[in-house]
Design an enzyme around this catalytic site. Structure first.
Site, PDB file in Angstrom:
ATOM      1  N   GLY A 193       0.825  -1.191  -0.048  1.00  0.00           N
ATOM      2  CA  GLY A 193       0.135  -0.061  -0.078  1.00  0.00           C
ATOM      3  C   GLY A 193       0.701   1.432  -0.056  1.00  0.00           C
ATOM      4  O   GLY A 193       1.932   1.359   0.375  1.00  0.00           O
ATOM      5  N   VAL A 227       0.668   3.928   1.929  1.00  0.00           N
ATOM      6  CA  VAL A 227       0.997   4.518   3.077  1.00  0.00           C
ATOM      7  C   VAL A 227       1.407   3.322   4.100  1.00  0.00           C
ATOM      8  O   VAL A 227       1.514   3.558   5.282  1.00  0.00           O
ATOM      9  CB  VAL A 227      -0.168   5.268   3.618  1.00  0.00           C
ATOM     10  CG1 VAL A 227      -0.347   6.614   3.045  1.00  0.00           C
ATOM     11  CG2 VAL A 227      -1.449   4.486   3.883  1.00  0.00           C
ATOM     12  N   CYS A 228       1.817   2.431   3.306  1.00  0.00           N
ATOM     13  CA  CYS A 228       2.470   1.156   4.289  1.00  0.00           C
ATOM     14  C   CYS A 228       3.928   1.397   3.945  1.00  0.00           C
ATOM     15  O   CYS A 228       4.446   1.375   3.031  1.00  0.00           O
ATOM     16  CB  CYS A 228       1.929  -0.192   3.840  1.00  0.00           C
ATOM     17  SG  CYS A 228       2.465  -1.436   5.018  1.00  0.00           S
ATOM     18  N   ILE A 229       4.845   1.208   5.172  1.00  0.00           N
ATOM     19  CA  ILE A 229       6.291   1.133   4.839  1.00  0.00           C
ATOM     20  C   ILE A 229       6.820  -0.187   5.605  1.00  0.00           C
ATOM     21  O   ILE A 229       7.820  -0.235   5.792  1.00  0.00           O
ATOM     22  CB  ILE A 229       6.713   2.258   5.672  1.00  0.00           C
ATOM     23  CG1 ILE A 229       6.253   2.573   7.018  1.00  0.00           C
ATOM     24  CG2 ILE A 229       6.485   3.632   4.886  1.00  0.00           C
ATOM     25  CD1 ILE A 229       7.106   3.666   7.783  1.00  0.00           C
ATOM     26  N   LYS A 287       7.849  -2.783   4.112  1.00  0.00           N
ATOM     27  CA  LYS A 287       8.809  -3.354   3.046  1.00  0.00           C
ATOM     28  C   LYS A 287      10.058  -2.535   3.677  1.00  0.00           C
ATOM     29  O   LYS A 287      10.930  -3.202   3.388  1.00  0.00           O
ATOM     30  CB  LYS A 287       8.393  -3.114   1.744  1.00  0.00           C
ATOM     31  CG  LYS A 287       8.058  -1.512   1.428  1.00  0.00           C
ATOM     32  CD  LYS A 287       7.329  -1.655  -0.036  1.00  0.00           C
ATOM     33  CE  LYS A 287       6.885  -0.404  -0.528  1.00  0.00           C
ATOM     34  NZ  LYS A 287       5.410  -0.215   0.301  1.00  0.00           N
TER      35      LYS A 287
END
Length: 327
Positions: A172, A174-176, A178
């Protein structure tokens, strides 16, 4: 896992068109015995969905999943939706109090049509236990479990009793995850979806990494029954995020469910906040998505969504936008 790919690396190949107009194409999908206008669901995030928008979506024939960040409001929400003759679709976590919540619903005969078990790393004993608990106490609720990124996870959650699995670890906007952990399906979400769908015997919800409407069609081609979308749904008039002005432009906040803005603390942060341009009414976006998907079905040579599942495709590494900026 060699030769992985993501949305922008794939082009679907057209088949002979059999309709006079794209308006003849039917984008509807059935999940859990209910039919919805689109194979699309806004992400169950606090800046994407709230009670008001959930109701509006349900009234207009769209699927929704209410977020789990105001747990105390869920009982009233289910009663309210059922009182309006609408489906109730809620999210739960896996903490201890959630077990009592499920038992309370069963005891008061409040049965939501859909329950989504929503945690970042869904391939876990905690999720398996929660699936079993829900199925024991609320056998008629359709259980969506996630999030996962491997065929083993899909098999295990299905075997535990999940009616659908949600695929996507950290792709996504706004997903960090990773970046913070080194793990996830970011950059190869579409290949992960395909890999998981081959193992699945029940519906799969693709979650994350959708940046264009064409990505919805690509998700369907690679096995998704439903596509969860965050950033494309952020920033609308009806979105719960705050509207502010930055340099004379109206923008809305959009943040990840594991961000400090969500949690209220900086602990195990795997999400970030961004501001997205104010996009007007969500109704217009849903209509445009439907029209684009109708076009996709006509290019696939059919009249229904399933036609997209059978088309050929090519892998074109990072070239399909020819330098065009679409997002």
């Amino acid at each position: 896992m060699d030769n992985v790919f993501d949305y922008e690396d794939i082009q679907l190949i057209p088949a002979k068109c059999i309709v006079e107009s794209r308006s003849e194409c039917d984008t509807s999908v059935t999940l859990g015995g209910h039919t919805f206008k689109l194979p699309v669901v806004p992400a169950n995030m606090q800046t994407i969905i709230d009670e008001t928008l959930a109701k509006k979506l349900a009234e207009n024939g769209y699927f929704y999943i209410m977020h789990r960040f105001q747990p105390e409001a869920r009982v009233n929400f289910i009663q309210d939706m059922h009182g309006s003759g609408l489906i109730a679709s809620i999210s739960v976590g896996v903490k201890e109090e959630e077990y009592a919540f499920i038992e309370e619903l069963a005891a008061t005969n409040l049965v939501p049509e859909f329950i989504t078990i929503d945690i970042a790393h869904g391939h876990s004993n905690a999720v398996i236990r929660m699936i079993q608990h829900i199925k024991k106490h609320l056998p008629n609720s359709f259980v969506i479990a996630g999030n996962v990124g491997t065929p083993e996870a899909v098999r295990e959650l299905e075997n535990a009793g999940a009616d659908a699995t949600k695929v996507g670890i950290g792709p996504g906007k706004v997903c960090i995850t990773k970046i913070k952990t080194g793990f996830g399906t970011g950059g190869w979400q579409l290949a992960a979806l395909r890999w998981c769908a081959k193992a699945a015997t029940k519906p799969i919800i693709a979650d994350g990494g959708i940046r264009t409407h064409g990505d919805i069609a690509k998700s369907v081609r690679f096995g998704a029954s439903m596509v969860m979308i965050g950033s494309l749904f952020a920033g609308h008039e009806e979105s719960p995020g705050q509207t502010i002005e930055v340099e004379g432009k109206k923008v809305k906040e959009y943040f990840g469910s594991a961000s400090e803005f969500q949690k209220g603390e900086r602990k195990n942060v795997e999400g970030k906040k961004m501001f997205v341009e104010h996009k007007g009414s969500i109704k217009d976006t849903l209509i445009e998505m439907q029209q684009d998907l109708q076009s996709s079905i006509s290019y696939a040579g059919g009249t229904k969504l399933d036609a997209i599942r059978n088309v050929d495709y090519v892998i074109v590494k990072n070239s399909i936008f020819n330098g065009d900026k679409v997002y």
